[in-house]
Design a protein around this motif. Structure first.
Motif, mmCIF file in Angstrom:
data_model
loop_
_atom_site.group_PDB
_atom_site.id
_atom_site.type_symbol
_atom_site.label_atom_id
_atom_site.label_comp_id
_atom_site.label_asym_id
_atom_site.label_seq_id
_atom_site.Cartn_x
_atom_site.Cartn_y
_atom_site.Cartn_z
ATOM 1 N N SER A 1 36.034 31.752 40.066
ATOM 2 C CA SER A 1 36.055 30.291 39.917
ATOM 3 C C SER A 1 35.036 29.821 38.899
ATOM 4 O O SER A 1 35.308 28.895 38.117
ATOM 5 N N ARG A 2 33.873 30.448 38.887
ATOM 6 C CA ARG A 2 32.804 30.022 37.989
ATOM 7 C C ARG A 2 33.206 30.158 36.520
ATOM 8 O O ARG A 2 32.892 29.294 35.698
ATOM 9 N N ILE A 3 33.935 31.229 36.199
ATOM 10 C CA ILE A 3 34.329 31.461 34.800
ATOM 11 C C ILE A 3 35.727 30.913 34.516
ATOM 12 O O ILE A 3 35.926 30.128 33.580
ATOM 13 N N LEU B 1 38.851 32.432 25.051
ATOM 14 C CA LEU B 1 39.239 33.721 25.625
ATOM 15 C C LEU B 1 38.341 34.133 26.793
ATOM 16 O O LEU B 1 38.608 35.143 27.448
ATOM 17 N N ALA B 2 37.283 33.386 27.046
ATOM 18 C CA ALA B 2 36.354 33.757 28.107
ATOM 19 C C ALA B 2 37.050 33.679 29.459
ATOM 20 O O ALA B 2 37.617 32.644 29.828
ATOM 21 N N ASN B 3 37.042 34.787 30.186
ATOM 22 C CA ASN B 3 37.613 34.798 31.523
ATOM 23 C C ASN B 3 37.178 36.069 32.244
ATOM 24 O O ASN B 3 36.670 36.999 31.633
ATOM 25 N N VAL B 4 37.371 36.078 33.547
ATOM 26 C CA VAL B 4 37.139 37.277 34.339
ATOM 27 C C VAL B 4 38.507 37.863 34.672
ATOM 28 O O VAL B 4 39.282 37.275 35.427
ATOM 29 N N TYR B 5 38.817 39.024 34.065
ATOM 30 C CA TYR B 5 40.070 39.708 34.361
ATOM 31 C C TYR B 5 39.740 40.980 35.132
ATOM 32 O O TYR B 5 39.278 41.968 34.552
ATOM 33 N N SER B 6 39.940 40.920 36.413
ATOM 34 C CA SER B 6 39.733 42.073 37.282
ATOM 35 C C SER B 6 40.444 41.773 38.597
ATOM 36 O O SER B 6 40.863 40.631 38.841
ATOM 37 N N PHE B 7 40.557 42.775 39.448
ATOM 38 C CA PHE B 7 41.184 42.574 40.756
ATOM 39 C C PHE B 7 40.183 42.661 41.902
ATOM 40 O O PHE B 7 40.536 42.439 43.054
ATOM 41 N N TRP B 8 38.945 42.985 41.562
ATOM 42 C CA TRP B 8 37.882 42.981 42.577
ATOM 43 C C TRP B 8 36.556 42.673 41.904
ATOM 44 O O TRP B 8 36.257 43.212 40.835
ATOM 45 N N GLU B 9 35.781 41.802 42.518
ATOM 46 C CA GLU B 9 34.444 41.475 42.059
ATOM 47 C C GLU B 9 33.515 41.462 43.266
ATOM 48 O O GLU B 9 33.899 40.986 44.345
ATOM 49 N N PRO B 10 32.294 41.955 43.118
ATOM 50 C CA PRO B 10 31.374 41.934 44.250
ATOM 51 C C PRO B 10 31.038 40.515 44.706
ATOM 52 O O PRO B 10 30.773 40.275 45.875
ATOM 53 N N ASP B 11 31.086 39.579 43.763
ATOM 54 C CA ASP B 11 30.865 38.170 44.082
ATOM 55 C C ASP B 11 32.140 37.410 43.744
ATOM 56 O O ASP B 11 32.453 37.185 42.578
#
Length: 325
Positions: free
Chosen positions: A86-88, A71-81
């Motif tokens: 891609s990393r996650i 379930l590990a993932n980045v769910y957002s529409f904006w990230e500062p980096d």
């Protein structure tokens, strides 16, 4: 049986672990050193400190487990980096699959999103529809790339894989885009509405957790995909439902699509410079995502897994109660 779970402190993950501890399964959760593990400790699960960006730590926690849920993932529409996606979502996914192959788990359930189908010709689309890779956000692009990796591990290396594609997940505990939108609406911080005709397919987070448990327990489903979701509603209908449930007024101002696009581009530029999130989620990826309807058919999960989908109204009522509690 012993189940290894990544992303256990997230929105879906926290509900999944609560459901898993109600079964006979022994649960092991991968947690980062900085994670808030208090809720997991109260549930009595085993904690394995590590990070999906470090394969050895994943394999160490996974060793001896029968099943794995990613379930590990980045769910957002904006990230500062921007490299975080891609990393996650890509490299982290690759590490989990490699660790699962190395430790010989009997089944891996990878949690994707129905957005990775892109824009299929069929509407509503099903698991059998061809992917048309038109992605509105870096989130869906990298989740799709992660999907390609997991299927490559299945096809070329025999990884015992099942992929779950939840639709728009709603319910208590959501702090991401949908949860923030509902919170802003009921607290009367939403200045205007937009894209009210855009339709999505929604699913209660508890239904997603139940589906994952049933996918784990179901025999002979290696190589299968499951879309999880049923109820189709427009953004305008969600606004009306929020008004009925909470009494919060629907904003009178309607922002046309072209103006929303221009405003989001400006807000995104400012956010990228200041490294602070844009107000009201007004970033280009989110606005592009709100322009396009995504309508899917999750009846396979009803038929094969026995899922009974919770009405959207109940999910929103529980969500509102969690905000007010």
């Amino acid at each position: 049986m012993k189940v290894f779970v990544t992303g256990a402190t997230g929105f879906i993950g926290s509900h999944l672990v609560k459901r898993l501890v109600q079964t006979d399964q022994d649960v092991v959760c991968l947690v980062r050193p900085t994670s808030n593990v208090g809720p997991l400790e109260k549930l009595g699960v085993h904690l394995s400190v590590g990070d999906v960006t470090k394969k050895d730590t994943v394999a160490e926690g996974m060793r001896g487990c029968d099943w794995a849920v990613n379930l590990a993932n980045v769910y957002s529409f904006w990230e500062p980096d921007k490299s975080t996606y891609s990393r996650i979502n890509i490299e982290g996914t690759r590490n989990v699959m490699a660790a699962a192959l190395e430790t010989s788990v009997a089944k891996v359930v990878h949690i994707s999103t129905y957005g990775t189908f892109g824009k299929p010709v069929e509407c509503p689309f099903t698991e059998d529809c061809a992917v048309v890779p038109l992605f509105a956000s870096e989130y869906t692009r990298t989740k799709y790339a992660g999907d390609q990796i997991v299927w490559d591990y299945h096809d070329k290396h025999g990884l015992p894989l099942v992929v779950v594609h939840p639709c728009v997940v709603i319910g208590p505990g959501d702090t991401q885009a949908t949860g923030q939108y509902i919170r802003d609406f009921i607290q009367r911080r939403l200045p205007a509405t937009l894209f009210e005709d855009t339709q999505y397919t929604y699913v209660h987070v508890k239904d997603v957790a139940e589906a994952i448990v049933k996918v784990l327990e179901k025999p002979d489903n290696i190589g299968q995909k499951y879309i999880i979701g049923k109820h189709r509603m427009s953004i305008g209908q969600i606004n009306q439902l929020l008004n009925e449930i909470t009494g919060a007024p629907i904003p009178r101002l309607r922002i046309p699509g072209f103006l929303a696009t221009i405003t989001a581009a400006f807000c995104t530029l400012v956010a990228n410079l200041t490294k602070k999130p844009p107000p009201w989620g007004m970033c280009s990826d989110q606005i592009r995502s709100m322009k396009e309807s995504i309508v899917a058919e999750g009846s396979k999960a009803e038929t094969e897994l026995g899922i009974e989908y919770t009405p959207v109204r109940i999910a929103i009522e529980e969500m509102v109660a969690s905000f007010q509690g």
